[in-house]
Scaffold this motif. Structure first.
Motif, PDB file in Angstrom:
ATOM      1  N   GLY A   1      56.939  45.895  34.782  1.00  0.00           N
ATOM      2  CA  GLY A   1      57.409  47.201  34.352  1.00  0.00           C
ATOM      3  C   GLY A   1      56.333  47.989  33.624  1.00  0.00           C
ATOM      4  O   GLY A   1      55.308  47.453  33.203  1.00  0.00           O
ATOM      5  N   ALA A   2      56.577  49.274  33.482  1.00  0.00           N
ATOM      6  CA  ALA A   2      55.632  50.156  32.800  1.00  0.00           C
ATOM      7  C   ALA A   2      55.555  49.821  31.319  1.00  0.00           C
ATOM      8  O   ALA A   2      56.511  49.327  30.715  1.00  0.00           O
ATOM      9  N   ASP A   3      54.375  50.064  30.746  1.00  0.00           N
ATOM     10  CA  ASP A   3      54.150  49.888  29.300  1.00  0.00           C
ATOM     11  C   ASP A   3      54.453  48.478  28.831  1.00  0.00           C
ATOM     12  O   ASP A   3      54.861  48.275  27.675  1.00  0.00           O
ATOM     13  N   ASN A   4      54.268  47.486  29.693  1.00  0.00           N
ATOM     14  CA  ASN A   4      54.496  46.081  29.328  1.00  0.00           C
ATOM     15  C   ASN A   4      55.903  45.819  28.794  1.00  0.00           C
ATOM     16  O   ASN A   4      56.112  44.913  27.989  1.00  0.00           O
ATOM     17  N   GLU A   5      56.868  46.617  29.264  1.00  0.00           N
ATOM     18  CA  GLU A   5      58.227  46.468  28.762  1.00  0.00           C
ATOM     19  C   GLU A   5      58.909  45.231  29.334  1.00  0.00           C
ATOM     20  O   GLU A   5      59.590  44.502  28.606  1.00  0.00           O
ATOM     21  N   GLU A   6      58.720  44.966  30.641  1.00  0.00           N
ATOM     22  CA  GLU A   6      59.465  43.881  31.276  1.00  0.00           C
ATOM     23  C   GLU A   6      58.697  43.330  32.466  1.00  0.00           C
ATOM     24  O   GLU A   6      57.977  44.054  33.146  1.00  0.00           O
ATOM     25  N   ILE A   7      58.879  42.048  32.698  1.00  0.00           N
ATOM     26  CA  ILE A   7      58.319  41.391  33.874  1.00  0.00           C
ATOM     27  C   ILE A   7      59.442  40.621  34.559  1.00  0.00           C
ATOM     28  O   ILE A   7      60.370  40.129  33.896  1.00  0.00           O
TER      29      ILE A   7
END
Length: 223
Positions: free
Chosen positions: A75-81
């Motif tokens: 996800g964007a901005d290291n929010e979720e993988i």
């Protein structure tokens, strides 16, 4: 045990995925032969070379072959993988997929991702009380005894191993007879047509999902 067997975890970049595609396809085809029904799509990933070439791939391998893989959504901005398509060979050691998930979770944490999504567990959590809506009862029956169509209960049990925080997802449906028609359409969409709910024939149209990127390529021996 893993160290003795010589298996380890890697993340393969998008640029390198194409060279491994024949091996990944062999794993996927062998996996599909063991499953009932047509390869599912829309709600979960399915094997398509153009689609998989857009993503890094997490793999478990030994010196001679890959035994499991999953493509990675970041996800964007290291929010979720998260992961989408997951496959393993019949030769994979016990608990290979658990190992892949744990290593990927740890890698995500080390690289600043805040959450790891395990995705959905379809048909779990439906009401089973005496006066529950009929489609709840049917869905619960399929969840518990519908292995011929898809291993819904096994998927839920697998994800429960990671002690996730579950949150409900809802579908808005019309009342009455149209509700059954809507559910049939959803099942057909996921199965690539009504016949796909029961057929094992697999046709893989190209996916249009977007491209995502990860930066590093770790390689860790299984422990």
């Amino acid at each position: 045990m893993w160290r003795k067997k010589g298996y380890w975890f890697e993340i393969i970049s998008e640029e390198e995925v194409q060279s491994l595609m024949p091996e990944l396809r062999n794993i996927s085809d062998a996996w599909l032969k063991l499953k009932a029904g047509k390869e599912k799509r829309f709600s979960i990933g399915y094997f398509d070379e153009k689609y998989l070439s857009n993503f890094p791939i997490a793999i478990v391998r030994n010196e001679s072959e890959i035994v499991a893989f999953a493509n990675i959504w970041a996800g964007a901005d290291n929010e979720e993988i998260s992961v989408d398509l997951m496959r393993h060979s019949s030769d994979a050691p016990d608990r290979t997929m658990e190992y892949l998930f744990v290593k990927l979770m740890l890698w995500g944490k080390e690289n600043g991702y805040r959450r790891f999504s395990l995705g959905m567990a379809p048909l779990s959590g439906l009401e089973t009380r005496q006066f529950a809506p009929m489609w709840h009862k049917i869905g619960s029956l399929i969840f518990t005894h519908g292995e011929h169509f898809y291993n819904y209960k096994g998927l839920r049990d697998f994800k429960e191993k990671f002690n996730p925080v579950w949150s409900p997802k809802y579908i808005a449906l019309p009342n009455g007879f149209k509700q059954g028609l809507a559910l049939k359409d959803i099942a057909a969409l996921i199965s690539g047509g009504v016949k796909g709910i029961f057929s094992k024939e697999n046709k893989r149209p190209a996916s249009r999902r977007g491209k995502q990127q990860l930066s590093e390529k770790p390689s860790e021996e299984l422990t």
